[in-house]
Design an enzyme around this catalytic site. Structure first.
Site: not given
Length: 822
Positions: A500-501
């Site tokens: 994620v991110e």
């Protein structure tokens, strides 16, 4: 011999001036004086004159602007303008959004270490510490991770309510809006502690305090938006999510296909100017329970309602959940870590312009808003989660390795296990220092674009390594899921943080060095800006100043890299004490090497460098490890140079230095222009690579720190939930360590006596009875061994289930339906 002396003096003074970065006039003056001295002392006159002529040929054109500007700078400016890769608007915004902190010094080739050491030690306020010791500790005690991940696939209602009542969702919201107004450091500490008991709880609390509606509103919201939404976000009346990621562009906001068309529409009974949105989002954390959705989309005005610009650009808006047309889909199920996550869809969803974050004035500025806030969010939530999980895994695995015995020995005594324990200790120490450094940067008011990517990438990668080693040491204890398992869910969740991110594989190869090479370099961005100035005279003057500053910088780094390579960085001024000064010197060496390689790569490859992802990734590794080592040294200094921590510091620094040399070696051996790669190798590694990974003796010392109570172990455990509650089996095992160590001499005495006896009792309790009767142990020692057995059983026990308990509710329902039909 006298023929060589003038030329040798010429070179040595040039090298001295380059090493110390003396100005050109100073170098010329020193060299001229030295050559006069050579003449007077009897050096060969012809050689001295030739050396003087060489000095004049170099110095006169460079010192006289009427010669330098038209005949040197202007042609180079023309060449530079041709090879300069054009910066897109999105790239320009990304470069200008972040600030440069100490990472800029690491790119300089000559770090000013005092800049780092003068930064205030990160500390919490009394109010923030009270929150950690009070509500945060209570929330951890309420948390039953097995119930959350296996039974409910959600937080219990009372936990949700506790989070809202105690304003966990409003940690970053200012007090004037009803939030807690905590610093980024306090945010980091809270997420770290929650992650040590449950990654589901930490992510649930982390997302509203990371990139999302609250942070965006604080920076860009209108007064009306702040007054309405921030109090509701702070007390949990609104649960936020932020919808960026989609199936066709991932988290790349510049490529999202989601769009909004400016038009007239009805809103609360009035016909107003607004945007009709069509979007398809997925992987949105908190979406299934969100009441307020932050939305990223590209805004278009085909009818010119707002002006002549048709493609307005990336924009951000707030959508209440009950907005007509918003469809929040069913939940995703991320690797048995069931935090609330799911898709969001919408077709022709109308909102007024007042729902744009910042109002109409910020239409089209969404990319800038995201870039500025993303570096803050990336600096906190994921590094803090990795830190909490790794610190807990370190101390509990150390305790488990002391308690668990094989072949009559604690498994922590086996060298193979010690290798893994040393990695756990060193990596947990590294993650803790790195995560705190990035949080401290945000607390100081920085927008750490490059450090945030370094922190996110390396904390999550090292966190996965810690979890893997902990799983290996725990063996069956780690792989059997159930209420007694405190590692299995962390192991399942470790790829989530890495994904994620910004997926780590892309973060490493594209972002760390890609941003750092321009943003952190002392001259490149200045040259790029100078080359684009419209005023010709100003353009030439600015470019001239920056160009020759850059040239001197490059020459200096080449000299410094060679000198440090020849001397193994054993000489030179450096801060620190007698123990750490050698580490600062090593980092000076690799800072010069990085700057040299970066300059050479940008000069020869130009715009093609962004497509050389392997080279970029390796140079990014060098920058990352320099930053990590700096964070380690800063932590050590801030904590008062504790001698007990030296094995952890040494292991971590040597590990970082070894990784730097591996990365540099890979970059130079695979450099696209092979002869240049050979030349760089000769400058940086004149005697070959010398750095080695931490040795076995050091690894043994680091591992031993985890297996016995000591101040270094206590410092490593600071900030995680180790309270031995019923729902915290890791805390219970950690609490046994002191008693286990005290019982070991009694256990050895008893087992030795038992082995040499003729007692036929097989059951443990009967053997203890015989031991008391024979006088091997006292009654008190018998109780001590019984307690030891109870603690060992608790430490090694795993759970078991009826088959029916493991079947899904859907399967059971189908079976019941089938039986009902039959």
């Amino acid at each position: 011999m006298s023929i060589v002396v003038p030329f040798l003096v010429f070179l040595l003074i040039g090298a001295f001036a380059a090493y110390h970065r003396l100005r050109l006039p100073v170098w010329v003056a020193l060299t001229a004086v030295a050559l006069v001295g050579c003449w007077l002392l009897g050096a060969n006159p012809v050689a001295t004159v030739v050396a003087g002529v060489l000095l004049a040929l170099v110095a006169v054109p460079l010192l006289l602007p009427q010669i330098r500007l038209p005949f040197i700078t202007a042609p180079l400016l023309g060449f530079y303008s041709k090879i300069l890769p054009p910066l897109s608007e999105t790239e320009r915004v990304a470069l200008e959004a972040g600030t440069v902190g100490f990472e800029g010094e690491l790119f300089s080739g000559k770090p000013e270490w005092q800049v780092l050491l003068d930064q205030p030690a990160p500390t919490l306020t009394a109010e923030e510490q009270a929150f950690l010791d009070g509500p945060c500790e209570e929330l951890c005690a309420m948390t039953n991770d097995w119930d959350i991940t296996h039974v409910r696939a959600d937080l219990p209602p009372e936990v949700w309510q506790f989070i809202k009542d105690n304003r966990f969702f409003g940690m970053i919201v200012p007090k004037e809006y009803g939030g807690l107004g905590f610093t980024a450091l306090a945010n980091h500490k809270v997420i770290q502690k929650l992650a040590s008991i449950s990654s589901v709880v930490s992510s649930t609390v982390g997302v509203p305090n990371s990139l999302g509606p609250a942070e965006l509103l604080m920076h860009y919201g209108t007064d009306e938006q702040k007054d309405h939404y921030l109090p509701r976000l702070a007390d949990g009346r609104e649960v936020p999510c932020f919808a960026l990621t989609g199936p066709w562009a991932g988290s790349d906001a510049t490529s999202i296909p989601d769009f909004g068309i400016v038009c007239m529409g009805d809103w609360n009974g009035a016909n107003v100017v607004g945007v009709k949105l069509t979007f398809d989002k997925r992987y949105i954390t908190l979406a299934p329970v969100a009441t307020l959705i932050g939305m990223a989309f590209r805004m278009y005005d085909p009818d010119g309602i707002l002006g002549e610009q048709r493609d307005i650009g990336i924009s951000l808006a707030l959508l209440p959940r009950d907005t007509a047309g918003v469809d929040i889909g069913r939940r995703h199920f991320p690797l048995n870590s069931p935090f609330q996550n799911g898709p969001i869809h919408g077709r022709e969803v109308f909102i007024p312009l007042s729902q744009l974050i910042g109002g109409e004035a910020y239409a089209g500025k969404g990319w800038q808003m995201l870039v500025e806030c993303l570096s803050i969010g990336r600096s906190i939530t994921l590094p803090s989660t990795a830190s909490g999980g790794s610190k807990l895994a370190a101390v509990v695995t150390g305790a488990y390795a002391r308690i668990r015995k094989q072949f009559g020995l604690s498994i922590g005594r086996f060298e193979g296990v010690q290798e893994a324990l040393a990695r756990i200790a060193g990596n947990a120490y590294t993650i803790s220092a790195l995560a705190e450094a990035s949080a401290a940067a945000v607390t100081r008011g920085e927008l750490p674009a490059v450090p945030s990517t370094i922190s996110k990438y390396h904390c999550t990668e090292l966190g996965r390594q810690v979890c893997q080693d902990a799983m290996d040491i725990h063996g069956g204890k780690g792989i059997i899921l159930g209420p007694k398992n405190y590692l299995g869910r962390a192991w399942q969740a470790s790829p989530i943080a890495i994904t994620v991110e910004g997926a780590n594989i892309m973060t490493r190869s594209l972002m760390i060095f890609g941003q750092g090479a321009i943003l952190c370099h002392p001259w490149v961005l200045k040259e790029m800006k100078a080359a684009t100035l419209e005023d010709e005279e100003q353009r030439l003057g600015e470019f001239d100043r920056n160009l020759f500053g850059h040239i001197g910088f490059a020459i200096s780094n080449a000299v410094r890299a060679l000198w440090f390579g020849l001397t193994a960085a054993r000489f030179g001024t450096a801060p620190g004490d007698s123990y750490t000064r050698r580490y600062y010197r090593k980092l000076n060496r690799y800072s010069a090497a990085l700057a040299l390689c970066a300059d050479t790569s940008m000069l020869l490859l130009g715009g093609k460098l962004k497509f050389k992802e392997s080279l970029s990734g390796r140079l990014g590794d060098v920058l990352s490890q320099l930053y990590i080592a700096s964070a380690l040294l800063k932590r050590y200094e801030d904590q008062g140079r504790p001698e007990a921590d030296q094995p952890l510091l040494a292991w971590s620094i040597l590990n970082a230095v070894h990784k730097i040399e591996v990365a540099l070696s890979g970059a130079l051996r695979n450099f696209p222009v092979r002869p240049v790669g050979w030349l760089l190798w000769a400058l940086i590694f004149p005697f070959g690579r010398r750095a080695t990974p931490p040795g076995d003796r050091l690894g043994h010392r680091a591992a031993s720190l985890l297996m016995s109570p000591n101040e270094a172990r206590d410092r490593l455990a600071e900030g995680v939930f180790t309270t031995p509650t019923a729902n915290n089996p890791a805390g219970r095992i950690n609490s046994y360590l002191q008693a286990v160590i005290l019982a070991e001499p009694v256990e050895r005495k008893f087992l030795k006596a038992l082995k040499g006896s003729h007692i036929e009792a097989l059951a443990f309790t009967e053997q203890l009875d015989e031991g008391v009767r024979e006088g091997w142990i006292s009654t008190d020692e018998r109780k001590q061994l019984e307690t030891l057995r109870e603690m060992t059983v608790d430490a090694i026990s795993v759970d078991d289930f009826d088959t029916e308990e493991l079947r899904s509710a859907g399967y059971r329902s189908e079976q019941e339906d089938s039986r009902a039909v039959a």
